[in-house]
Design an enzyme around this catalytic site. Structure first.
Site, PDB file in Angstrom:
ATOM      1  N   LYS A 152      -5.263   3.825  -2.912  1.00 55.86           N
ATOM      2  CA  LYS A 152      -4.596   3.182  -1.779  1.00 55.86           C
ATOM      3  C   LYS A 152      -5.529   3.081  -0.568  1.00 55.86           C
ATOM      4  O   LYS A 152      -5.491   2.082   0.159  1.00 55.86           O
ATOM      5  CB  LYS A 152      -3.324   3.944  -1.413  1.00 55.86           C
ATOM      6  CG  LYS A 152      -2.215   3.821  -2.450  1.00 55.86           C
ATOM      7  CD  LYS A 152      -1.765   2.377  -2.654  1.00 55.86           C
ATOM      8  CE  LYS A 152      -0.529   2.289  -3.546  1.00 55.86           C
ATOM      9  NZ  LYS A 152      -0.093   0.893  -3.760  1.00 55.86           N
ATOM     10  N   SER A 209       0.856  -1.174   0.000  1.00 55.49           N
ATOM     11  CA  SER A 209       0.000   0.000   0.000  1.00 55.49           C
ATOM     12  C   SER A 209       0.900   1.234   0.000  1.00 55.49           C
ATOM     13  O   SER A 209       1.853   1.308  -0.766  1.00 55.49           O
ATOM     14  CB  SER A 209      -0.943  -0.036   1.208  1.00 55.49           C
ATOM     15  OG  SER A 209      -1.783   1.102   1.243  1.00 55.49           O
ATOM     16  N   TYR A 259      -4.185   8.772  -6.428  1.00 53.91           N
ATOM     17  CA  TYR A 259      -3.343   7.746  -5.823  1.00 53.91           C
ATOM     18  C   TYR A 259      -3.856   7.374  -4.431  1.00 53.91           C
ATOM     19  O   TYR A 259      -3.990   6.192  -4.100  1.00 53.91           O
ATOM     20  CB  TYR A 259      -1.917   8.281  -5.738  1.00 53.91           C
ATOM     21  CG  TYR A 259      -0.872   7.272  -5.310  1.00 53.91           C
ATOM     22  CD1 TYR A 259      -0.413   6.300  -6.191  1.00 53.91           C
ATOM     23  CD2 TYR A 259      -0.325   7.324  -4.031  1.00 53.91           C
ATOM     24  CE1 TYR A 259       0.561   5.387  -5.805  1.00 53.91           C
ATOM     25  CE2 TYR A 259       0.650   6.414  -3.637  1.00 53.91           C
ATOM     26  CZ  TYR A 259       1.091   5.457  -4.523  1.00 53.91           C
ATOM     27  OH  TYR A 259       2.047   4.558  -4.139  1.00 53.91           O
TER      28      TYR A 259
END
Length: 278
Positions: A151, A133, A147
């Site tokens: 995640k 992660s 992003y």
């Protein structure tokens, strides 16, 4: 005890270091990437290495790679979801397609591979799903909207999946690296949103310049992280989360303290919202 590792994005960056560390520890490795010849060239020839083509956004690739891995080694003990890229920019300047591509790779990609591998792990009643992660999955930040969305999704998916598969002897481990000297900030991995809004122009220039200057100078050593992950994967009970790097530990602590402060800020109001049943 020798295990069989299945690693995505193993042709470069952290995935390459993990593959090398696992082989050095005496494990068998299925190293996957979009171009398996580049994977083999990067890692080198090894009796316990199988290089396979795998684009994680293609479910059929995942199914084929898992089948080939089982045909070769008979099992999969550790699945490392590592393949990734980075779409950076202010949300208004990121196109809808860029956001979708980010989530397709970083969230649906691991889902595709895990969906292919879980029947194997359930049958053998053991396995570890180790997913790379990011601290961006713990705390969001400017220029990282797409992003971080992906995640954060990985974090929630994995945390929810863990109790579903625990009865079959399958464990999960999320790894949240801080800044490591990988290839994430290189042109091969990072795509910046084209500047289009004047209000963001100055901060875009400053951020891109700072990140470009940081590339290759990050404090974290990916080889050390790879060795740490091999060590953690050997534990009978691997941690559900691993803060990778001193900066990651700081992110964890700051987030925990922030959540506690938010819980306490309006505790009385939060606790007064139930029905007044007579």
């Amino acid at each position: 005890m020798s295990k069989v590792w299945f690693i995505t994005g193993a042709g470069r960056g952290l995935g390459l270091d993990i593959a090398k560390a696992a082989l050095a520890a005496g494990h068998a490795v299925i190293a996957t990437g979009r171009d398996p010849t580049k994977v083999t060239a990067a890692i080198g020839v090894h009796d316990d290495l199988l290089s396979l083509k795998l684009d994680v956004t293609r479910p059929q690739d995942a199914q084929a790679a898992v089948a080939a891995a089982v045909e070769k080694f008979g099992r999969i003990d550790v699945l490392v979801n590592n393949a990734g890229n980075f779409y950076a920019g202010f949300f208004e300047e990121l196109s809808p397609d860029q956001v979708r591509h980010q989530i397709e790779t970083l969230l649906f990609g691991p889902m595709n591979v895990v969906r292919a591998a879980l029947p194997v792990m359930r049958k053998q009643r053991s396995g570890l799903l180790l997913t790379i992660s990011s601290t961006a999955g713990i705390a969001g930040g400017m220029f990282c909207t797409a992003y971080a969305a992906a995640k954060f999704g990985v974090e929630g998916w994995t945390e929810s999946l863990a109790p579903e598969i625990a009865p079959f002897g399958i464990r999960t481990m999320l790894v949240e690296p801080g800044f490591f000297r990988t290839e994430l900030l290189t042109n091969a991995s990072t795509i910046y949103a084209p500047p289009s809004i004047d209000d963001y122009a100055e901060r875009t220039r400053e951020t891109v310049a700072a990140w470009t200057n940081m590339d290759g100078k990050q404090g974290g050593d990916p080889a050390k992280l790879a060795n740490a992950l091999v060590r953690l994967a050997a534990l009978a009970e691997p941690p559900s989360r691993f803060a990778a790097g001193a900066d990651a530990v700081q992110t964890f602590e700051a987030k925990a303290n922030s959540l506690l402060a938010q819980a306490n800020a309006h505790r009385d109001l939060s606790s007064s919202l139930s029905y007044d049943d007579a």
